[in-house]
Design a protein around this motif. Structure first.
Motif, mmCIF file in Angstrom:
data_model
loop_
_atom_site.group_PDB
_atom_site.id
_atom_site.type_symbol
_atom_site.label_atom_id
_atom_site.label_comp_id
_atom_site.label_asym_id
_atom_site.label_seq_id
_atom_site.Cartn_x
_atom_site.Cartn_y
_atom_site.Cartn_z
ATOM 1 N N TYR A 291 0.837 -1.205 0.000
ATOM 2 C CA TYR A 291 0.000 0.000 0.000
ATOM 3 C C TYR A 291 0.869 1.252 0.000
ATOM 4 O O TYR A 291 1.868 1.316 0.732
ATOM 5 C CB TYR A 291 -0.909 -0.028 1.222
ATOM 6 C CG TYR A 291 -2.013 0.990 1.207
ATOM 7 C CD1 TYR A 291 -2.847 1.119 0.100
ATOM 8 C CD2 TYR A 291 -2.231 1.817 2.301
ATOM 9 C CE1 TYR A 291 -3.875 2.046 0.082
ATOM 10 C CE2 TYR A 291 -3.267 2.757 2.303
ATOM 11 C CZ TYR A 291 -4.076 2.864 1.178
ATOM 12 O OH TYR A 291 -5.087 3.789 1.165
ATOM 13 N N LYS A 292 0.478 2.237 -0.806
ATOM 14 C CA LYS A 292 1.344 3.417 -0.977
ATOM 15 C C LYS A 292 1.438 4.271 0.286
ATOM 16 O O LYS A 292 2.424 4.970 0.487
ATOM 17 C CB LYS A 292 0.904 4.249 -2.183
ATOM 18 C CG LYS A 292 -0.518 4.708 -2.153
ATOM 19 C CD LYS A 292 -0.853 5.477 -3.432
ATOM 20 C CE LYS A 292 -2.250 6.030 -3.434
ATOM 21 N NZ LYS A 292 -3.326 5.062 -3.267
ATOM 22 N N LYS A 293 0.432 4.208 1.170
ATOM 23 C CA LYS A 293 0.477 5.036 2.381
ATOM 24 C C LYS A 293 1.036 4.281 3.578
ATOM 25 O O LYS A 293 1.195 4.862 4.654
ATOM 26 C CB LYS A 293 -0.943 5.496 2.746
ATOM 27 C CG LYS A 293 -1.546 6.487 1.793
ATOM 28 C CD LYS A 293 -2.833 6.999 2.443
ATOM 29 C CE LYS A 293 -3.737 7.652 1.425
ATOM 30 N NZ LYS A 293 -5.042 7.904 2.009
ATOM 31 N N HIS A 294 1.250 2.945 3.459
ATOM 32 C CA HIS A 294 1.662 2.178 4.630
ATOM 33 C C HIS A 294 2.415 0.920 4.185
ATOM 34 O O HIS A 294 1.811 -0.001 3.628
ATOM 35 C CB HIS A 294 0.422 1.807 5.446
ATOM 36 C CG HIS A 294 0.716 1.504 6.879
ATOM 37 N ND1 HIS A 294 1.822 0.791 7.267
ATOM 38 C CD2 HIS A 294 0.050 1.817 8.011
ATOM 39 C CE1 HIS A 294 1.818 0.684 8.585
ATOM 40 N NE2 HIS A 294 0.760 1.312 9.062
ATOM 41 N N ALA A 295 3.727 0.901 4.462
ATOM 42 C CA ALA A 295 4.573 -0.178 3.947
ATOM 43 C C ALA A 295 4.266 -1.548 4.561
ATOM 44 O O ALA A 295 4.695 -2.569 4.041
ATOM 45 C CB ALA A 295 6.041 0.176 4.195
ATOM 46 N N LEU A 296 3.504 -1.541 5.673
ATOM 47 C CA LEU A 296 3.223 -2.809 6.360
ATOM 48 C C LEU A 296 2.002 -3.522 5.789
ATOM 49 O O LEU A 296 1.734 -4.673 6.125
ATOM 50 C CB LEU A 296 2.970 -2.485 7.844
ATOM 51 C CG LEU A 296 3.410 -3.469 8.906
ATOM 52 C CD1 LEU A 296 4.813 -3.956 8.638
ATOM 53 C CD2 LEU A 296 3.318 -2.808 10.273
#
Ligand SMILES: Cc1cc2nc3c(=O)[nH]c(=O)nc-3n(C[C@H](O)[C@H](O)[C@H](O)COP(=O)(O)OP(=O)(O)OC[C@H]3O[C@@H](n4cnc5c(N)ncnc54)[C@H](O)[C@@H]3O)c2cc1C
Length: 336
Positions: A291-296
């Motif tokens: 996900y572009k807003k959250h690497a996890l």
């Protein structure tokens, strides 16, 4: 209890993976639980218990019986000077239950707003967010032992809660159906807001459970994809716990790496940071992506299969291991 054949699980897993279960049923009451136990005695098929399917990744069709837990009920069972004790059936939606507590003036669960899934799955990995874990408000749970049908009560100590872990996820994996949990909700408000921007977003507002819940919801919606729109299972990797020496070693060359000391002296560090440093944030492999807003958060942008998502996860694990010597561990249950 009706058993259906070759039933799609697409709407029963938050990744939206298009797979089938050979057999499928729903559990709505105690009679259904008895029928499930009877079925289990005379069948050699594997049993998979599913709440909201928001912490699983299906790699293939499931060849056994999938039982969706849909039991309902919320009951105040006890009250003392300090706490109100509330017993909740496993099939209740977690977030709706949290909102029920908040709207009825009970405090303790507000930081755990908007976590998808059911009440019965919450103890499995001791769900947590914004500095609070289920264990903080937990009193006891009742679970049916699947081999004997005996109902056992587990207090907090017996549940062996740990970071995204419990007795039911580790030692006793697959042995119990959790029927209900009892939480103890404090009458003295002790807000936990010193975490990840929560304090800032509450600036100027009265501190109460409803406002904290609303702030958590807004923060989560700004960072995490809604599974109804983009398939995902929240954080795909656990934050790794490494030795103090290894953490100091990485910190020397990467001072921005965060670390939270554990009771035994080890350090819990940020999986998102490690993944981001390896350049994975926003990358895509077919319909599986980070996900572009959250690497996890690994996501299904459309028609990714479980194999596609898992292959991406394996590439991330290998790349973080190569660069930092840390082996990331997946948080969701992998159904092979
Ligand atoms: C967008 C998003 C955000 C998320 N954020 C968080 C977060 O902040 N913190 C967090 O901790 N988690 C988070 N998660 C993960 C997930 O929501 C939780 O783990 C949740 O508790 C899973 O509930 P579920 O009912 O969907 O469980 P499922 O995925 O259905 O099942 C999970 C496990 O529990 C078992 N299980 C389910 N019900 C029972 C039962 N009654 N008895 C025995 N075993 C059972 C299953 O067999 C499986 O092993 C997030 C997920 C998503 C999609």
């Amino acid at each position: 209890m009706k058993i259906k054949n070759n039933h799609s699980l697409k709407k029963y897993n938050s990744f939206g993976i298009n797979i089938n279960s050979r057999y499928f049923t729903t559990i709505k009451n105690d009679a259904n639980i008895d029928e499930l136990l009877a079925w289990r005695k005379q069948s050699d098929q594997e049993l998979l218990l599913v709440g909201g399917g928001s912490n699983m990744l299906f790699k293939n069709d499931f060849q056994g019986l999938t039982a969706i837990i849909e039991t309902k009920g919320i009951e105040i069972v006890k009250e003392d000077g300090e706490y109100t004790y509330v017993k909740v059936a496993a099939g209740e939606n977690w977030h709706q239950f949290v909102r029920w507590t908040v709207e009825n003036g009970y405090t303790g669960l507000e930081n755990l707003s908007l976590i998808p899934g059911t009440v019965g799955a919450a103890p499995m990995q001791n769900i947590g967010a914004y500095g609070v874990e289920l264990a903080d408000c937990f009193d006891e749970l009742e679970a049916v032992e699947l081999t004997t049908g005996n109902i056992k009560t587990f207090n907090k100590q017996a549940c062996q809660f740990d970071y995204r872990d419990s007795y039911f996820k580790s030692t006793a994996f697959g042995e119990y159906l959790i029927k209900n949990i009892t939480v103890k909700l404090s009458k003295n408000s002790q807000w936990k807001i010193n975490y990840a921007g929560l304090k800032n977003s509450l600036a100027g507002q009265e501190l109460n459970a409803l406002n904290i819940s609303n702030a958590v919801i807004a923060l989560r919606q700004s960072k995490l994809p809604d599974p109804a729109i983009i398939g995902n299972a929240g954080s795909f990797f656990k934050n790794p716990i490494i030795s103090q020496a290894q953490w100091e070693n990485i910190q020397q060359s990467h001072p921005t790496l965060s670390g939270y000391p554990q009771k035994n002296g080890d350090i819990k560090t940020s999986a998102a940071w490690l993944i981001d440093q390896c350049g994975w944030k926003g990358r895509q492999q077919g319909d599986a992506g980070v996900y572009k807003k959250h690497a996890l958060v690994l996501v299904n942008y459309g028609d990714a299969s479980g194999e596609d998502v898992w292959s991406l996860a394996e590439n991330i694990i290998a790349s973080v291991n190569k660069r930092f010597g840390i082996r990331l561990e997946a948080e969701p249950r992998l159904i092979t």
